[in-house]
Enzyme design. Sequence first.
Site, PDB file in Angstrom:
ATOM      1  N   ARG A   1       0.824  -1.222   0.000  1.00 19.16           N
ATOM      2  CA  ARG A   1       0.000   0.000   0.000  1.00 19.16           C
ATOM      3  C   ARG A   1       0.852   1.263   0.000  1.00 19.16           C
ATOM      4  O   ARG A   1       0.456   2.297   0.562  1.00 19.16           O
ATOM      5  CB  ARG A   1      -0.961   0.033   1.194  1.00 19.16           C
ATOM      6  CG  ARG A   1      -1.763  -1.228   1.412  1.00 19.16           C
ATOM      7  CD  ARG A   1      -2.570  -1.624   0.222  1.00 19.16           C
ATOM      8  NE  ARG A   1      -3.353  -2.830   0.445  1.00 19.16           N
ATOM      9  CZ  ARG A   1      -4.078  -3.421  -0.500  1.00 19.16           C
ATOM     10  NH1 ARG A   1      -4.079  -2.947  -1.734  1.00 19.16           N
ATOM     11  NH2 ARG A   1      -4.777  -4.499  -0.234  1.00 19.16           N
TER      12      ARG A   1
ATOM     13  N   ASN B  12       2.482  -7.541   7.756  1.00 18.63           N
ATOM     14  CA  ASN B  12       2.461  -8.858   7.123  1.00 18.63           C
ATOM     15  C   ASN B  12       3.931  -9.269   7.088  1.00 18.63           C
ATOM     16  O   ASN B  12       4.642  -9.027   6.130  1.00 18.63           O
ATOM     17  CB  ASN B  12       1.873  -8.803   5.714  1.00 18.63           C
ATOM     18  CG  ASN B  12       0.381  -8.537   5.749  1.00 18.63           C
ATOM     19  OD1 ASN B  12      -0.311  -8.928   6.695  1.00 18.63           O
ATOM     20  ND2 ASN B  12      -0.131  -7.882   4.729  1.00 18.63           N
TER      21      ASN B  12
ATOM     22  N   GLU C 256      -6.258 -11.756   8.324  1.00 13.54           N
ATOM     23  CA  GLU C 256      -5.970 -11.890   6.897  1.00 13.54           C
ATOM     24  C   GLU C 256      -4.927 -12.970   6.625  1.00 13.54           C
ATOM     25  O   GLU C 256      -3.994 -12.779   5.855  1.00 13.54           O
ATOM     26  CB  GLU C 256      -5.519 -10.546   6.309  1.00 13.54           C
ATOM     27  CG  GLU C 256      -6.593  -9.474   6.435  1.00 13.54           C
ATOM     28  CD  GLU C 256      -6.245  -8.151   5.746  1.00 13.54           C
ATOM     29  OE1 GLU C 256      -5.065  -7.797   5.717  1.00 13.54           O
ATOM     30  OE2 GLU C 256      -7.184  -7.502   5.243  1.00 13.54           O
TER      31      GLU C 256
ATOM     32  N   ARG D 139      -2.083  -5.701  17.233  1.00  8.99           N
ATOM     33  CA  ARG D 139      -3.127  -5.054  16.423  1.00  8.99           C
ATOM     34  C   ARG D 139      -4.494  -5.725  16.604  1.00  8.99           C
ATOM     35  O   ARG D 139      -4.584  -6.944  16.764  1.00  8.99           O
ATOM     36  CB  ARG D 139      -2.744  -5.060  14.944  1.00  8.99           C
ATOM     37  CG  ARG D 139      -1.506  -4.224  14.688  1.00  8.99           C
ATOM     38  CD  ARG D 139      -1.069  -4.305  13.242  1.00  8.99           C
ATOM     39  NE  ARG D 139      -1.761  -3.392  12.366  1.00  8.99           N
ATOM     40  CZ  ARG D 139      -2.379  -3.731  11.251  1.00  8.99           C
ATOM     41  NH1 ARG D 139      -2.477  -4.994  10.885  1.00  8.99           N
ATOM     42  NH2 ARG D 139      -2.925  -2.827  10.482  1.00  8.99           N
TER      43      ARG D 139
ATOM     44  N   ASP E 184     -11.955  -0.273   7.656  1.00 12.46           N
ATOM     45  CA  ASP E 184     -10.585  -0.229   7.151  1.00 12.46           C
ATOM     46  C   ASP E 184     -10.220   1.084   6.459  1.00 12.46           C
ATOM     47  O   ASP E 184     -10.227   1.145   5.233  1.00 12.46           O
ATOM     48  CB  ASP E 184     -10.382  -1.400   6.168  1.00 12.46           C
ATOM     49  CG  ASP E 184      -8.918  -1.636   5.846  1.00 12.46           C
ATOM     50  OD1 ASP E 184      -8.071  -1.030   6.509  1.00 12.46           O
ATOM     51  OD2 ASP E 184      -8.640  -2.430   4.940  1.00 12.46           O
TER      52      ASP E 184
ATOM     53  N   GLU F 228      -4.362   3.673  15.436  1.00  9.37           N
ATOM     54  CA  GLU F 228      -3.656   3.450  14.165  1.00  9.37           C
ATOM     55  C   GLU F 228      -4.379   4.208  13.065  1.00  9.37           C
ATOM     56  O   GLU F 228      -5.520   3.915  12.730  1.00  9.37           O
ATOM     57  CB  GLU F 228      -3.600   1.949  13.826  1.00  9.37           C
ATOM     58  CG  GLU F 228      -2.889   1.669  12.500  1.00  9.37           C
ATOM     59  CD  GLU F 228      -2.743   0.175  12.175  1.00  9.37           C
ATOM     60  OE1 GLU F 228      -2.239  -0.586  13.021  1.00  9.37           O
ATOM     61  OE2 GLU F 228      -3.142  -0.217  11.055  1.00  9.37           O
TER      62      GLU F 228
ATOM     63  N   GLU G  24      -4.438   4.347   0.850  1.00  4.28           N
ATOM     64  CA  GLU G  24      -4.929   3.126   0.216  1.00  4.28           C
ATOM     65  C   GLU G  24      -6.336   3.308  -0.359  1.00  4.28           C
ATOM     66  O   GLU G  24      -6.631   2.814  -1.444  1.00  4.28           O
ATOM     67  CB  GLU G  24      -4.929   1.987   1.250  1.00  4.28           C
ATOM     68  CG  GLU G  24      -5.521   0.700   0.728  1.00  4.28           C
ATOM     69  CD  GLU G  24      -5.498  -0.431   1.760  1.00  4.28           C
ATOM     70  OE1 GLU G  24      -4.966  -0.245   2.869  1.00  4.28           O
ATOM     71  OE2 GLU G  24      -6.023  -1.514   1.438  1.00  4.28           O
TER      72      GLU G  24
ATOM     73  N   TRP H 278     -14.872  -9.105   1.182  1.00  2.37           N
ATOM     74  CA  TRP H 278     -13.966  -8.370   0.305  1.00  2.37           C
ATOM     75  C   TRP H 278     -14.722  -7.855  -0.921  1.00  2.37           C
ATOM     76  O   TRP H 278     -14.139  -7.372  -1.869  1.00  2.37           O
ATOM     77  CB  TRP H 278     -12.791  -9.280  -0.126  1.00  2.37           C
ATOM     78  CG  TRP H 278     -11.766  -9.448   0.955  1.00  2.37           C
ATOM     79  CD1 TRP H 278     -11.641  -8.707   2.089  1.00  2.37           C
ATOM     80  CD2 TRP H 278     -10.701 -10.419   1.008  1.00  2.37           C
ATOM     81  NE1 TRP H 278     -10.580  -9.147   2.851  1.00  2.37           N
ATOM     82  CE2 TRP H 278      -9.988 -10.209   2.204  1.00  2.37           C
ATOM     83  CE3 TRP H 278     -10.284 -11.445   0.158  1.00  2.37           C
ATOM     84  CZ2 TRP H 278      -8.878 -10.976   2.581  1.00  2.37           C
ATOM     85  CZ3 TRP H 278      -9.188 -12.209   0.528  1.00  2.37           C
ATOM     86  CH2 TRP H 278      -8.488 -11.980   1.727  1.00  2.37           C
TER      87      TRP H 278
HETATM   88  O1  GCW Z   1      -6.315  -2.397   4.662  1.00  2.00           O
HETATM   89  C1  GCW Z   1      -5.820  -3.675   4.677  1.00  2.00           C
HETATM   90  C2  GCW Z   1      -4.830  -3.677   3.570  1.00  2.00           C
HETATM   91  C3  GCW Z   1      -3.756  -4.706   3.738  1.00  2.00           C
HETATM   92  C4  GCW Z   1      -3.153  -4.530   5.123  1.00  2.00           C
HETATM   93  C5  GCW Z   1      -4.255  -4.719   6.154  1.00  2.00           C
HETATM   94  C6  GCW Z   1      -3.762  -4.509   7.574  1.00  2.00           C
HETATM   95  C7  GCW Z   1      -0.917  -4.865   5.820  1.00  2.00           C
HETATM   96  O2  GCW Z   1      -5.524  -3.843   2.367  1.00  2.00           O
HETATM   97  O3  GCW Z   1      -2.811  -4.488   2.728  1.00  2.00           O
HETATM   98  O4  GCW Z   1      -2.090  -5.415   5.354  1.00  2.00           O
HETATM   99  O5  GCW Z   1      -5.252  -3.786   5.940  1.00  2.00           O
HETATM  100  O6  GCW Z   1      -3.938  -3.405   8.076  1.00  2.00           O
HETATM  101  O7  GCW Z   1      -3.236  -5.412   8.165  1.00  2.00           O
END
Ligand code: GCW
Length: 682
Positions: free
Chosen positions: A167, A209, A290, A323, A364, A386, A392, A542
């Site tokens: 992102r 990630n 995720e 998180r 998100d 956060e 994004e 999604w």
């Molecule tokens: O918004 C989503 C994003 C992912 C991201 C995830 C997160 C790092 O599309 O790319 O992964 O959130 O915050 O963990």
Amino acid sequence: ANDGYDLWLQYNYIQNTDLQSEYNTLINGIQPIGDSETIKVAEKELLLGLSKMLGNDTQLYLGNESGNNLLYFGSESNLDKKILSQLKKECAQIQKDGFVIKQIQVDNKNHIVITGKTDIGVLYGVFRLLRELQTHKSIKGINIVDSPKVDVRMLNHWDNLDRTVERGYAGFSLWDWHRLPDYIDSRYVDYARANASIGINGTALTNVNANALILTPQYLEKVKALAAVFRPYGLKVYLTARFSAPIEIGGLKTADPLDPEVKQWWREKTAEIYKSIPDFGGYLVKANSEGQPGPQNYGRNHVDGANMLADAVAPFGGIVMWRAFVYSEHDPTDRAKQAYSEFVPYDGQFRDNVLIQVKNGAIDFQPREPFHPMFGAMPKTPLMMEFQITQEYLGFSTHLVYLPKLYEEVFEADTYRRGKGSTVAKVIDGSLHNKKITGVAGVTNIGNDRNWTGHHFLQANWYGFGRLAWNPHLDSKDIAEEWIRMTFSNNDNFVEQIKKMMNDSRETVVNYMNPYGLHHIFDTGHHYGPGPWVGNLPRPEWNPTYYHKADENGIGFNRTKTGSNAIAQYAPEVAAMYNNISTTPEKDLLWFHHVSWNHKLKNGMTLWDGMALKYQQGVDEVETMINTWNSMESLVDQQRFKEVQMLLNIQLKEAKWWRDACLLYFQQFSKKELPEGVEKAS
Ligand code: GCW
């Protein structure tokens, strides 16, 4: 030419002759007190800033010890008693890395003193004084006392070890892992300067990630080199901890957090890190989200996972940022509810050095989300904010959107958890529930683009993030003004018009992307551009249709009692407000309600007409931005002028794309004509 590399630290020569003479008179020389690396970089910055802004040779400021009008800077404990005695009252007011800047008189001489409890506080004070000059403020009789309201103020880099940035839209990662540790890019220093200038004191170098390799000796050596560059600037390094690292790089069979060998592995790994980086900050963890590994893979919970890591860093004073961004495809009703349900029951069970890091909203990082219901709901657990600085869901680094406006809206939101006035800002600064440790994180928008953020104006989001992390109660308009003056110009007309443009830009993007509480209608996967239709991703949550639920009867997600009942996660006052369509603020309407196309809005229009006009308004507002910018040409250097102009033109094209795509798509359900004033798609 100005390529924007210098960010808000341009230190332009001050043309105003009155100010020139004032500054030259009051700062006749500088006198560092103490000899730490931090004091040395403070001196370097002062010499750079003063010589550029005042047009003097740096030598002029040195070796002037006996004179009048000296600028002393050093921590309280190093100050001369005579000087300190003049600062007693102010020094009693500062905490942590706060600072005092005060003009005093000693032995019939005038001086300015910058001090703090720590040398880092002094450095912050030095940047603050430079800002006063950059923004053309008088420093006669200066007396500024300021302290950060939040402990951990950090950037999260979603940077991969191959230098791609998840992102990230401003080039590749700043971290040149290949040439580290022996090659130190001078950009690392400039990165640290920029952060210190706004009080950012932490950086998580790697993607949440996570790749376990960052914890191997080969990489830790490189991390150590970065930490050494950042240390004088008060910038601590943090790493993301991949939960399965004990298996992947440790050769264990499990990563079960209750397994003694696993605990031991993390203790040893952590000790190894602290051995080479004694001020290492700690771990940032994305677990069971995720597809990332986590304690739930072993039938354990977030508390087990977080506490295990917390115990490993505790002996060294480290922290764990765990998180709360979790949601699963197995709960088809409402993704927005999951984090709260998974975390709130554990309130009080986390170790003291665990912070739960919560995104500002429950879905998100949308252009607008109501505040996350977890804020205020865990009185015994420090919750860290956060924010996403990288865009994004806001047009990447192509669209001009001033995000501190969004951050401010979240901070000002009232959770009602301890009655009226229980704002999110008070949850985050710890004052609502007397938290011992507090934090704010921002997922950065920077990369190795020459201008750092891909778009000159998005530097303001880095800047503003830092300012609000320092003090979540600041006004985003004031922050914009500081930034404009430092980055572009002190011309009052420029400042006023550009401030208005920035200030309006957030609502503009909401208008042309997600009006009235619409959300997550982005093209699937990459999230650039509109895609309200059924996407190509397997998981239901999604898919944009999951969020807007448009049908012939109307549009919107029913989160009231008759729907998913997500509103029940808020305090009763807030829940009642959102449960009732007539008390729900219209900006959040479709977030909480499925609303008929004929629903009457407060302005008397039907929802369909109102929505269509909002999309049009967004487009019109981008046109206004372009006109404003074009009228400023003579006040901006050509390079930055042209680059911003080109990007604004793309933004206009894409605002129209959003309008046309969304209206054509939703029109299939509403079966209504566009109201007068909305341009038809061509
Ligand atoms: O918004 C989503 C994003 C992912 C991201 C995830 C997160 C790092 O599309 O790319 O992964 O959130 O915050 O963990």
